[in-house]
Design an enzyme around this catalytic site. Structure first.
Site, mmCIF file in Angstrom:
data_model
loop_
_atom_site.group_PDB
_atom_site.id
_atom_site.type_symbol
_atom_site.label_atom_id
_atom_site.label_comp_id
_atom_site.label_asym_id
_atom_site.label_seq_id
_atom_site.Cartn_x
_atom_site.Cartn_y
_atom_site.Cartn_z
ATOM 1 N N GLN A 1 -1.696 2.121 9.973
ATOM 2 C CA GLN A 1 -0.415 2.233 9.239
ATOM 3 C C GLN A 1 0.651 2.891 10.113
ATOM 4 O O GLN A 1 1.840 2.599 9.981
ATOM 5 C CB GLN A 1 -0.601 3.082 7.967
ATOM 6 C CG GLN A 1 -1.341 2.409 6.834
ATOM 7 C CD GLN A 1 -2.833 2.690 6.875
ATOM 8 O OE1 GLN A 1 -3.396 2.996 7.922
ATOM 9 N NE2 GLN A 1 -3.486 2.578 5.740
ATOM 10 N N ARG B 1 0.857 -1.183 0.000
ATOM 11 C CA ARG B 1 0.000 0.000 0.000
ATOM 12 C C ARG B 1 0.898 1.239 0.000
ATOM 13 O O ARG B 1 2.114 1.129 0.116
ATOM 14 C CB ARG B 1 -1.032 0.000 1.155
ATOM 15 C CG ARG B 1 -0.688 -0.702 2.415
ATOM 16 C CD ARG B 1 0.437 -0.085 3.185
ATOM 17 N NE ARG B 1 0.265 1.344 3.391
ATOM 18 C CZ ARG B 1 1.250 2.210 3.610
ATOM 19 N NH1 ARG B 1 2.519 1.788 3.655
ATOM 20 N NH2 ARG B 1 1.025 3.491 3.785
ATOM 21 N N GLY B 2 0.254 2.410 -0.100
ATOM 22 C CA GLY B 2 1.029 3.640 -0.261
ATOM 23 C C GLY B 2 1.087 3.958 -1.754
ATOM 24 O O GLY B 2 1.376 3.065 -2.566
ATOM 25 N N ALA B 3 0.814 5.225 -2.094
ATOM 26 C CA ALA B 3 0.610 5.595 -3.502
ATOM 27 C C ALA B 3 1.771 5.188 -4.429
ATOM 28 O O ALA B 3 1.562 4.470 -5.425
ATOM 29 C CB ALA B 3 0.315 7.092 -3.596
ATOM 30 N N LYS C 1 -4.338 10.119 3.512
ATOM 31 C CA LYS C 1 -5.008 9.235 4.473
ATOM 32 C C LYS C 1 -6.042 9.979 5.311
ATOM 33 O O LYS C 1 -5.783 11.083 5.785
ATOM 34 C CB LYS C 1 -3.943 8.586 5.359
ATOM 35 C CG LYS C 1 -4.453 7.621 6.416
ATOM 36 C CD LYS C 1 -5.360 6.553 5.872
ATOM 37 C CE LYS C 1 -4.771 5.736 4.751
ATOM 38 N NZ LYS C 1 -5.773 4.896 4.049
ATOM 39 N N ASP D 1 -1.860 10.981 -1.856
ATOM 40 C CA ASP D 1 -2.313 9.980 -2.830
ATOM 41 C C ASP D 1 -2.681 10.606 -4.165
ATOM 42 O O ASP D 1 -2.595 9.966 -5.206
ATOM 43 C CB ASP D 1 -3.503 9.195 -2.277
ATOM 44 C CG ASP D 1 -3.002 8.228 -1.222
ATOM 45 O OD1 ASP D 1 -2.790 8.653 -0.078
ATOM 46 O OD2 ASP D 1 -2.765 7.062 -1.585
HETATM 47 O O1 MRU Z 1 -4.409 3.252 2.366
HETATM 48 P P1 MRU Z 1 -2.925 3.445 2.208
HETATM 49 O O2 MRU Z 1 -2.123 2.839 3.318
HETATM 50 O O3 MRU Z 1 -2.450 3.035 0.838
HETATM 51 O O4 MRU Z 1 -2.727 5.021 2.312
HETATM 52 C C1 MRU Z 1 -1.449 5.539 2.183
HETATM 53 C C2 MRU Z 1 -1.392 7.007 2.371
HETATM 54 O O5 MRU Z 1 -2.380 7.678 2.563
HETATM 55 C C3 MRU Z 1 -0.050 7.652 2.224
HETATM 56 O O6 MRU Z 1 0.067 8.774 3.027
HETATM 57 C C4 MRU Z 1 0.149 8.060 0.759
HETATM 58 O O7 MRU Z 1 -0.152 7.010 -0.095
HETATM 59 C C5 MRU Z 1 1.542 8.507 0.506
HETATM 60 S S1 MRU Z 1 2.681 7.171 0.589
HETATM 61 C C6 MRU Z 1 4.206 7.765 0.203
#
Ligand code: MRU
Length: 352
Positions: free
Chosen positions: A199, A51-53, A251, A240
């Site tokens: 997270q 996960r994470g963009a 998030k 994201d």
């Molecule tokens: O639902 P997730 O864990 O994928 O959400 C991740 C986030 O909101 C992060 O802050 C975002 O993707 C940036 S990651 C470098």
């Protein structure tokens, strides 16, 4: 500069397979899962193995390599015509992070130039590795830009996980914190646990403790009191999707933090690569917000904590208006006081 071979990354291509560190199991166990099917890769993105963009973008490009390799084995001459289905499955895995679509489009651009009769694997793998490596380099550049904005011995708060685990490696918000710590800019990091998926407590705390960066974990609801105590200098988060005017989806809970920060005079820094900016949308109202399953809210570690059949709302992201953000840090430069006008400087640099 670290590269793919030396960097801590949740995504590894090895022995013709994609290996993903299962983030659902952290910090209790470091389990690696192997993938040689594009639909399984899409499922891994949907179910938060990864996960994470930026990380889901990097994962998807290896998914495209796997899809093309498998299809070419069966349809040697017209393999491109069979790619729509796996590409759509990968793109549909999660809706908010624009990096996913950006990454798939980069692979499509290569895919469309390849001859039909030659295996596409080598060319696509080369592009995938390049995208992965460029993400790490972007993070390292953002780390330097972001660190330069911090005063010595700053106290910062981060929300969710925007670290090595959320990217190709190093991290966006956590990259700034990592670099800032090395530069003597970070005295202490407060980490929001980040309900409901946690997270912060499961991933960010794990990353920071591994590197012995001083940190304190707190419940999300403690952030206001922390700001009122006057201890905090910056909130540093990832993103994201960033609209052309700087409105930022991140998030769920980021928006509340930014509103609190404005009231208390705490500064807000968003750290994200250019691949997170969606120039096609003018403001944040058009960013699609993922609704996730109710059990993420109504249970903890698989144990129900709410009455059976309770109605649940579980938006995974919210949108912070640009007016609440002091700085957007990208690898192409820093935008102070983001707006359509100030964001254009980044757009121009990207075009060069
Ligand atoms: O639902 P997730 O864990 O994928 O959400 C991740 C986030 O909101 C992060 O802050 C975002 O993707 C940036 S990651 C470098």
């Amino acid at each position: 500069m670290s590269n793919l071979n030396t960097m801590m990354t949740p995504i590894i291509w090895k022995n013709d397979q994609l290996h993903l560190l299962d983030q659902r199991e952290l910090p209790r166990s470091e389990t690696w899962l192997e993938y040689d099917d594009a639909y399984a890769v899409a499922d891994a993105i949907q179910t938060m193995v990864v996960r994470g963009a930026p990380a889901i973008g990097v994962t998807a490009v290896y998914g495209v390599v796997i899809a093309a390799t498998n299809i070419w084995k069966e349809h040697t001459t017209e393999w491109q015509q069979h790619m729509d289905e796996p590409l759509t499955a990968l793109a549909n895995a999660r809706p908010t992070a624009v990096n996913l679509f950006w990454a798939i489009n980069r692979m499509k651009a290569v895919l469309n130039t390849l001859p039909s009769r030659i295996s596409p694997k080598a060319a696509l793998l080369e592009e995938a590795v390049l995208i992965h490596q460029q993400d790490i380099e972007a993070n390292q550049q953002m780390g330097k830009y972001g660190s330069s904005l911090l005063a010595e011995q700053s106290h910062v708060l981060t929300h969710c996980n925007a670290g090595a685990l959320a990217t190709g490696g190093f991290g966006t918000a956590l990259g700034v914190i990592r670099q800032g710590f090395m530069d003597g800019k970070i005295a202490h990091v407060f980490v929001d646990e980040t309900r409901p998926w946690l997270q912060g407590s499961r991933l960010t705390a794990w990353e920071l403790m591994k590197e012995e960066i001083p940190m304190t974990l707190q419940a999300d609801v403690a952030a206001g009191a922390l700001m009122a105590s006057g201890q905090l200098d910056w909130i540093i988060v990832g993103a994201d999707r960033i609209a052309a005017n700087g409105d930022t989806a991140n998030k769920i809970g980021t928006y509340s933090l930014a509103v609190l920060a404005k009231y208390h005079g705490v500064k807000v820094m968003v750290v994200a690569p250019c691949s997170t900016i969606d120039w096609s949308i003018s403001d944040g109202t058009n960013i699609p917000i993922e609704q996730r399953h109710s059990f993420e809210v109504s249970s903890l570690n698989g144990v129900s904590i709410a009455p059976d059949n309770v109605a649940v709302s579980n938006p995974a992201f919210d949108v912070t208006p640009a007016a609440l953000i002091d700085a957007i840090v990208t690898e192409a430069g820093v935008v102070m006081k983001p707006s359509t006008k100030t964001m254009n400087a980044i757009r121009l640099k990207e075009m060069l």
